[in-house]
Design an enzyme around this catalytic site. Sequence first.
Site, PDB file in Angstrom:
ATOM      1  N   ASP A  94       0.723  -1.417  -0.519  1.00 22.21           N
ATOM      2  CA  ASP A  94       0.012  -0.007   0.067  1.00 22.21           C
ATOM      3  C   ASP A  94       0.894   1.968   0.188  1.00 22.21           C
ATOM      4  O   ASP A  94       1.523   1.606   0.642  1.00 22.21           O
ATOM      5  CB  ASP A  94      -0.967  -0.234   1.054  1.00 22.21           C
ATOM      6  CG  ASP A  94      -2.124   1.191   1.395  1.00 22.21           C
ATOM      7  OD1 ASP A  94      -1.956   1.736   0.701  1.00 22.21           O
ATOM      8  OD2 ASP A  94      -2.722   1.608   2.568  1.00 22.21           O
ATOM      9  N   ASP A  96       0.658   5.282  -0.070  1.00 21.14           N
ATOM     10  CA  ASP A  96      -0.527   6.427   0.027  1.00 21.14           C
ATOM     11  C   ASP A  96       0.784   8.151  -0.577  1.00 21.14           C
ATOM     12  O   ASP A  96       1.789   7.878   0.020  1.00 21.14           O
ATOM     13  CB  ASP A  96      -0.312   6.107   1.070  1.00 21.14           C
ATOM     14  CG  ASP A  96      -2.280   6.686   1.471  1.00 21.14           C
ATOM     15  OD1 ASP A  96      -2.179   8.173   0.559  1.00 21.14           O
ATOM     16  OD2 ASP A  96      -3.075   6.669   2.129  1.00 21.14           O
ATOM     17  N   ASP A 289       2.703   0.855   3.289  1.00 19.32           N
ATOM     18  CA  ASP A 289       2.160   0.836   4.892  1.00 19.32           C
ATOM     19  C   ASP A 289       2.674  -0.755   5.312  1.00 19.32           C
ATOM     20  O   ASP A 289       1.634  -1.442   4.888  1.00 19.32           O
ATOM     21  CB  ASP A 289       0.905   1.504   4.686  1.00 19.32           C
ATOM     22  CG  ASP A 289      -0.154   1.254   6.297  1.00 19.32           C
ATOM     23  OD1 ASP A 289       0.905   0.750   7.137  1.00 19.32           O
ATOM     24  OD2 ASP A 289      -0.811   2.052   6.039  1.00 19.32           O
TER      25      ASP A 289
END
Length: 340
Positions: A94, A96, A289
Amino acid sequence: MFEPATKAERKQYYTEEWDIKKLPEFINENIHNREFGFDHLGRGPNDRHRVFKNSNELKKFLRIRFPFAAYCSVAFYNKPRRRGDWLKSELIFDVDAKDIPIRSCDCDGVCEICLDEARQIVSNILDTLKDDLGLTDIHVIYSGRGYHIRILDKNVMKLNSEVRSQILKYVVGAEVPKSKYSSIESKERNYYAQEVYKKDRAPGYDKMDHYLIPFGYPAVFTKRVKYAITNMNGTEKMEEVNPKLMKDVLKYREMVQKDEWGLFKNKIGPIRYRNLVEGISKLNMGLVDAKVSIDLKRILRMPTSLHSKVSMRCMEVKNIETFDPLKEAVPKFVSERKGY
Ligand SMILES: [Zn+2]
């Protein structure tokens, strides 16, 4: 753009624009094994444990409820309603855009530049997953504010959290390669230890820097360090790097961009170089993450759903090199807004 969607806009999106055919096949084919979750009020996904027998049931639900956000599990279950009888889980990375630890821009949210840097990081990770680890069945999803790499390769889906965490560290370059590659540490090691190393290494091998080894983890690490040095803006916080060192790194970084590592290291000095790569390896851990990667029961934003906080579509990306979210992930209702 990047403004929240109103309730009427959400309704319009799910009635007029949402297309069941755009739901990726990797979700559609085992839809009955996944857990779905919804956020109806913009306060987090507290409507959990939903199950759909097929995509038509999902379609009905979305039309009637037009949720603020929709999620589905990375896990496959025999009993998804109770999250029981776990079968396997996708491996997720992930990225972001708002949390990137190394960035050239200093905006406080998400902008075009941050989104493009997230895209670049995803592209780098994809290369390593495919070329170094030989993984296939990899899907990239634009999440609305960053990217999810979703891996359904049969070699990873049953792995536990600990192995997932090791793969994560490998692909982001979160550890300085073992001391046998470092000339500084080999001087510090006692004589006996050096003799042991020499036995199974070619002469001089224990004095090699990571950037001199063109394969395996040292090569991945070198690429990540190069990316970090190229993209940092000087405000990154690294315990090991004081302002003077940061200034010198920015001053000489052109050498790294030209792969003149030896020259760069000479300018910086071996001890400060060691400090720099130590600091960068820790920053790299934040590129992805980690909580998401090790969580076998995570729910992730569902591709095709609306990210209502920023009015962007969550969608599968076919070509990461050419993908432009500001062209491809903006729902129709945004262009119909007044003053757009
Ligand atoms: Zn920015």
